[in-house]
Motif scaffolding. Structure first.
Motif, PDB file in Angstrom:
ATOM      1  N   ALA A   1       0.902  -1.190   0.021  1.00 44.37           N
ATOM      2  CA  ALA A   1       0.072  -0.024   0.016  1.00 44.37           C
ATOM      3  C   ALA A   1       0.908   1.061  -0.001  1.00 44.37           C
ATOM      4  N   ILE A   2       0.349   2.232  -0.756  1.00 47.26           N
ATOM      5  CA  ILE A   2       1.374   3.425  -0.652  1.00 47.26           C
ATOM      6  C   ILE A   2       0.354   4.419  -0.118  1.00 47.26           C
ATOM      7  N   ILE A   3       0.868   5.381   0.857  1.00 49.24           N
ATOM      8  CA  ILE A   3       0.162   6.214   1.702  1.00 49.24           C
ATOM      9  C   ILE A   3       0.587   7.755   1.314  1.00 49.24           C
ATOM     10  N   THR A   4      -0.152   8.314   0.809  1.00 53.16           N
ATOM     11  CA  THR A   4       0.311   9.844   0.791  1.00 53.16           C
ATOM     12  C   THR A   4      -0.167  10.629   2.016  1.00 53.16           C
ATOM     13  N   GLY A   5       0.665  11.722   2.712  1.00 53.70           N
ATOM     14  CA  GLY A   5       0.402  12.181   3.778  1.00 53.70           C
ATOM     15  C   GLY A   5       0.203  11.345   5.134  1.00 53.70           C
ATOM     16  N   ILE A   6       1.366  10.506   4.802  1.00 56.63           N
ATOM     17  CA  ILE A   6       1.710   9.519   6.225  1.00 56.63           C
ATOM     18  C   ILE A   6       2.225   9.989   7.120  1.00 56.63           C
ATOM     19  N   THR A   7       2.409  11.232   7.386  1.00 58.73           N
ATOM     20  CA  THR A   7       2.924  11.750   8.626  1.00 58.73           C
ATOM     21  C   THR A   7       1.516  12.514   9.347  1.00 58.73           C
ATOM     22  N   SER A   8       0.544  12.540   8.655  1.00 59.87           N
ATOM     23  CA  SER A   8      -0.827  13.123   9.295  1.00 59.87           C
ATOM     24  C   SER A   8      -1.348  12.205  10.355  1.00 59.87           C
ATOM     25  N   GLN A   9      -2.596  12.677  10.919  1.00 61.35           N
ATOM     26  CA  GLN A   9      -3.178  11.712  11.924  1.00 61.35           C
ATOM     27  C   GLN A   9      -3.312  10.627  11.232  1.00 61.35           C
ATOM     28  N   ASP A  10      -4.259  10.867  10.122  1.00 61.82           N
ATOM     29  CA  ASP A  10      -4.906   9.529   9.685  1.00 61.82           C
ATOM     30  C   ASP A  10      -3.894   8.894   8.835  1.00 61.82           C
ATOM     31  N   GLY A  11      -2.789   9.478   8.384  1.00 61.38           N
ATOM     32  CA  GLY A  11      -1.759   8.569   7.643  1.00 61.38           C
ATOM     33  C   GLY A  11      -1.071   7.568   8.695  1.00 61.38           C
TER      34      GLY A  11
ATOM     35  N   TYR B   1      -2.346   6.453  11.602  1.00 63.54           N
ATOM     36  CA  TYR B   1      -3.382   5.467  12.165  1.00 63.54           C
ATOM     37  C   TYR B   1      -3.405   4.609  11.331  1.00 63.54           C
ATOM     38  N   LEU B   2      -3.506   4.826   9.735  1.00 65.91           N
ATOM     39  CA  LEU B   2      -3.524   3.904   8.604  1.00 65.91           C
ATOM     40  C   LEU B   2      -2.453   3.023   8.452  1.00 65.91           C
TER      41      LEU B   2
END
Ligand code: GDP
Length: 333
Positions: free
Chosen positions: A5-15, A17-18
């Motif tokens: 899986a690729i996550i953009t915005g990984i350092t955010s709250q949601d990133g 947790y995801l």
């Protein structure tokens, strides 16, 4: 081979947790970030495990060529687009950046998937927002509610939302939007009212600045617990077909409710309210001390509607529901 899986915005709250959720599920997680060192430090402060379980890559997600190259070479199973200029209030001052990050980036990712002929392989999740809806439609809002954003943030999210539908229809992409209502945690950005209240109440109770100064106390939001929402994102990509889903608790509370609950929880302080609008004040019932006041500076224009989501479709199709109540959320923050 485990799923990638690729996550953009990984350092955010949601990133963050995801990333935790996907790692628990055995995924390989590839996180896109702007600055490697800062991102490592930020993620390390959130996660209870070494950051090196996540592959971090510095990427300019506004650059279509970089995005194309990345998707072609990694051939991910799932892409979660969580990178955003995420504040509706700030978007009014920064409309260009907001549209570039919030609308052009998801377009770049979907184009990259299409151009790499991965439409049948790579599933795409777009973090959409309740801010896409018109305030004239009434409450609660659902997937059929007409779009009618009132600020550049909402407009950028609405454009991305429409593009997701268009790539699904025209190119057969497995692309889904999660229409996310406000979701909070102690990883939430400091500019949001929930974190502002949490920190300001703690300071006021510790003898710091008092009263706590806020904007529109009557503004209502449907506030949920962030980890519930990232679970919804994952479920959306495991569904039989790509669709859009509202993720919400279905209950709205006012900013007044939030600050009142936080004072009760943190300091066993009960508030009594007097006055209206900018003159409204909250007093400690036992000491008479003024604990909350209103400042016009924090008011927003165009805010009459009640943002509250109807998530029946997510419940019926994905079996998703929120697990944390408003009072539990106050405690968890
Ligand atoms: P948003 O829903 O994404 O805009 O999230 P926010 O947490 O920034 O704002 C939630 C609601 O709180 C909005 O209706 C604001 O108008 C209201 N609000 C009232 N006082 C404040 C404040 O002092 N700061 C912020 N950020 N919002 C406030």
């Amino acid at each position: 081979m485990s799923r990638l899986a690729i996550i953009t915005g990984i350092t955010s709250q949601d990133g963050s947790y995801l990333a935790q959720l996907l790692l628990q599920k055995g995924y390989r997680v590839h996180g896109l970030c702007r600055d490697m060192e800062k991102s490592r430090a930020r993620l390390a402060s959130f996660l209870g495990f070494p950051v090196d379980k996540i592959t971090l890559q510095e990427t300019d997600i506004t650059d279509a060529n970089q995005m194309g190259e990345l998707i072609r070479s990694l051939r991910p199973d799932e892409v979660y687009n969580l990178a955003a200029q995420s504040s509706p209030a700030r978007s009014v001052q920064n409309p260009r950046e907001t549209v570039l990050v919030n609308a052009i980036c998801p377009l770049n990712i979907m184009e990259a998937i299409r151009e790499a002929a991965l439409a049948g392989t790579t599933r795409f999740f777009q973090a959409s927002s309740a801010e896409i809806f018109t305030d004239r439609a009434g409450a609660p809002q659902n997937e059929q509610t007409p779009l009618g954003p009132r600020n550049p943030y909402g407009a950028s999210k609405a454009l991305a939302h429409c593009l997701v539908g268009s790539y699904r229809a025209s190119h057969g992409l497995f692309a889904s939007s999660g229409i996310l209502y406000n979701h909070e945690s102690d990883r939430r950005g400091k500019q949001f009212v929930t974190m502002k209240i949490r920190d300001a109440v703690a300071e006021a109770l510790a003898g710091g600045p008092c009263p706590v100064t806020l904007g529109n106390l009557s503004a209502r939001r449907d506030w949920g617990w962030a980890p519930d929402y990232v679970h919804g994102m994952w479920l959306a990509l495991q569904a039989k077909s790509p669709e859009d889903f509202v993720f919400a608790t279905g209950t709205a509370h006012t900013v007044r409710d939030f600050v009142e609950a936080m004072f009760r929880r943190m300091g066993n302080v009960t508030l009594r309210w007097e006055g209206r609008g900018v003159e409204e004040k909250g007093y400690d019932t036992s000491t008479g001390k003024m604990m909350v006041a209103v400042n016009q500076e924090f008011f927003r224009p165009a805010e009459e509607c009640v943002m509250v989501g109807d998530c029946s479709k997510a419940l019926q199709t994905l079996g998703w529901r929120h697990t944390v109540s408003f009072d539990e959320l106050i405690g968890l923050m």
